[in-house]
Design a protein around this motif. Sequence first.
Motif, PDB file in Angstrom:
ATOM      1  N   LEU A  92       0.758  -1.230  -0.086  1.00 36.48           N
ATOM      2  CA  LEU A  92       0.061  -0.147  -0.074  1.00 36.48           C
ATOM      3  C   LEU A  92       0.842   1.372  -0.075  1.00 36.48           C
ATOM      4  O   LEU A  92       0.174   2.465  -0.378  1.00 36.48           O
ATOM      5  CB  LEU A  92      -0.906   0.147   1.237  1.00 36.48           C
ATOM      6  CG  LEU A  92      -2.156  -0.979   1.059  1.00 36.48           C
ATOM      7  CD1 LEU A  92      -3.025  -1.185   2.566  1.00 36.48           C
ATOM      8  CD2 LEU A  92      -3.062  -0.859  -0.236  1.00 36.48           C
ATOM      9  N   ALA A  93       2.212   1.046   0.382  1.00 32.47           N
ATOM     10  CA  ALA A  93       2.895   2.382   0.279  1.00 32.47           C
ATOM     11  C   ALA A  93       3.047   2.792  -1.240  1.00 32.47           C
ATOM     12  O   ALA A  93       3.587   4.014  -1.442  1.00 32.47           O
ATOM     13  CB  ALA A  93       4.491   2.029   0.955  1.00 32.47           C
ATOM     14  N   PRO A 128      -5.598   7.982   0.014  1.00 35.40           N
ATOM     15  CA  PRO A 128      -7.044   7.801  -0.032  1.00 35.40           C
ATOM     16  C   PRO A 128      -7.242   6.562  -1.068  1.00 35.40           C
ATOM     17  O   PRO A 128      -8.256   6.065  -0.736  1.00 35.40           O
ATOM     18  CB  PRO A 128      -7.461   9.066  -0.769  1.00 35.40           C
ATOM     19  CG  PRO A 128      -6.520   9.959  -1.218  1.00 35.40           C
ATOM     20  CD  PRO A 128      -5.201   9.349  -0.544  1.00 35.40           C
ATOM     21  N   VAL A 129      -6.265   6.140  -1.684  1.00 34.18           N
ATOM     22  CA  VAL A 129      -6.250   4.743  -2.554  1.00 34.18           C
ATOM     23  C   VAL A 129      -6.205   3.555  -1.567  1.00 34.18           C
ATOM     24  O   VAL A 129      -6.968   2.780  -1.597  1.00 34.18           O
ATOM     25  CB  VAL A 129      -5.413   4.940  -3.620  1.00 34.18           C
ATOM     26  CG1 VAL A 129      -5.544   3.589  -4.332  1.00 34.18           C
ATOM     27  CG2 VAL A 129      -5.778   6.062  -4.356  1.00 34.18           C
ATOM     28  N   ALA A 130      -5.201   3.873  -0.720  1.00 33.57           N
ATOM     29  CA  ALA A 130      -4.861   2.856   0.115  1.00 33.57           C
ATOM     30  C   ALA A 130      -6.142   2.382   1.096  1.00 33.57           C
ATOM     31  O   ALA A 130      -6.313   1.272   1.396  1.00 33.57           O
ATOM     32  CB  ALA A 130      -3.493   2.931   1.137  1.00 33.57           C
ATOM     33  N   LEU A 163      -6.253  -6.792  -7.108  1.00 34.47           N
ATOM     34  CA  LEU A 163      -5.674  -5.751  -7.829  1.00 34.47           C
ATOM     35  C   LEU A 163      -4.208  -6.021  -7.494  1.00 34.47           C
ATOM     36  O   LEU A 163      -3.749  -6.468  -6.507  1.00 34.47           O
ATOM     37  CB  LEU A 163      -6.190  -4.465  -7.252  1.00 34.47           C
ATOM     38  CG  LEU A 163      -7.476  -3.830  -7.881  1.00 34.47           C
ATOM     39  CD1 LEU A 163      -8.588  -4.587  -7.363  1.00 34.47           C
ATOM     40  CD2 LEU A 163      -7.638  -2.219  -7.283  1.00 34.47           C
ATOM     41  N   ALA A 164      -3.360  -5.435  -8.601  1.00 38.19           N
ATOM     42  CA  ALA A 164      -2.047  -5.496  -8.392  1.00 38.19           C
ATOM     43  C   ALA A 164      -1.386  -4.328  -8.547  1.00 38.19           C
ATOM     44  O   ALA A 164      -2.046  -3.307  -9.018  1.00 38.19           O
ATOM     45  CB  ALA A 164      -1.109  -6.384  -9.134  1.00 38.19           C
ATOM     46  N   VAL A 165      -0.278  -3.651  -8.042  1.00 37.22           N
ATOM     47  CA  VAL A 165       0.429  -2.780  -8.325  1.00 37.22           C
ATOM     48  C   VAL A 165       1.773  -2.925  -8.958  1.00 37.22           C
ATOM     49  O   VAL A 165       2.410  -3.909  -8.471  1.00 37.22           O
ATOM     50  CB  VAL A 165       0.327  -1.702  -7.045  1.00 37.22           C
ATOM     51  CG1 VAL A 165       1.427  -2.252  -5.811  1.00 37.22           C
ATOM     52  CG2 VAL A 165       0.858  -0.188  -7.033  1.00 37.22           C
ATOM     53  N   LEU A 176      -1.783   0.844 -11.058  1.00 38.88           N
ATOM     54  CA  LEU A 176      -2.747  -0.315 -10.781  1.00 38.88           C
ATOM     55  C   LEU A 176      -3.173  -1.279 -11.800  1.00 38.88           C
ATOM     56  O   LEU A 176      -3.428  -0.824 -12.840  1.00 38.88           O
ATOM     57  CB  LEU A 176      -4.002   0.267  -9.894  1.00 38.88           C
ATOM     58  CG  LEU A 176      -3.812   0.801  -8.566  1.00 38.88           C
ATOM     59  CD1 LEU A 176      -5.207   1.572  -8.114  1.00 38.88           C
ATOM     60  CD2 LEU A 176      -3.355  -0.238  -7.691  1.00 38.88           C
ATOM     61  N   LEU A 177      -3.256  -2.619 -11.620  1.00 35.83           N
ATOM     62  CA  LEU A 177      -3.734  -3.455 -12.483  1.00 35.83           C
ATOM     63  C   LEU A 177      -4.960  -3.946 -11.996  1.00 35.83           C
ATOM     64  O   LEU A 177      -5.099  -4.544 -10.612  1.00 35.83           O
ATOM     65  CB  LEU A 177      -2.705  -4.564 -12.942  1.00 35.83           C
ATOM     66  CG  LEU A 177      -1.597  -4.197 -13.709  1.00 35.83           C
ATOM     67  CD1 LEU A 177      -0.592  -3.419 -12.853  1.00 35.83           C
ATOM     68  CD2 LEU A 177      -0.946  -5.041 -14.654  1.00 35.83           C
TER      69      LEU A 177
END
Length: 184
Positions: free
Chosen positions: A20-21, A26-28, A40-42, A161-162
Amino acid sequence: MVGVWTIAGELTPVPVLDHLALVAAPVAAALRALPDGNRLAVAEIDAGLADTAEFCAHYGSPLETSANCVIVAGKRGDAVRYAACVVLATTRADVNGVVRRRLDARRASFAPMADAVSLTGMEYGGITPVGLPADWPVLLSPEVAAAPELVIGSGLRGSKLLVPGEVLAKLPGAEVVEGLARPA
């Protein structure tokens, strides 16, 4: 639960809930509350390559699987209403037609950069539909909602993000809007 991402190109996607870093605050917060957050992936990227065309060219992710999120301000008298519009990168949002009518506004335009950044808590060029203010509609083109895999912003310029389109369609305030996207 993050599977194989066929659109990743040279990216190294990792489960977003474990990283999450790599996303805006707000997205986290939204991802923690999202029932499908584990889907989801990042992926970390060079922040200088966050703009869609440069990103796709450098990382080998197909342009037609990237979605852009733009913030629109609709005005009627002194009232201003905001909405997020999410369309494939190969299209453009119909701001002056479909979006203006949806916001019941006399005029609609892209929100000024300073407003978009301050109201979302995200970086310009990384704004995403995940984690937006709760009272904003999130307008999705049908193509976005139906996409099996998409690359979108993370709230920061240094990552992407994926996400499956169906997860975006379940976001708070999400609406699939026919005619939202027009050819670029």
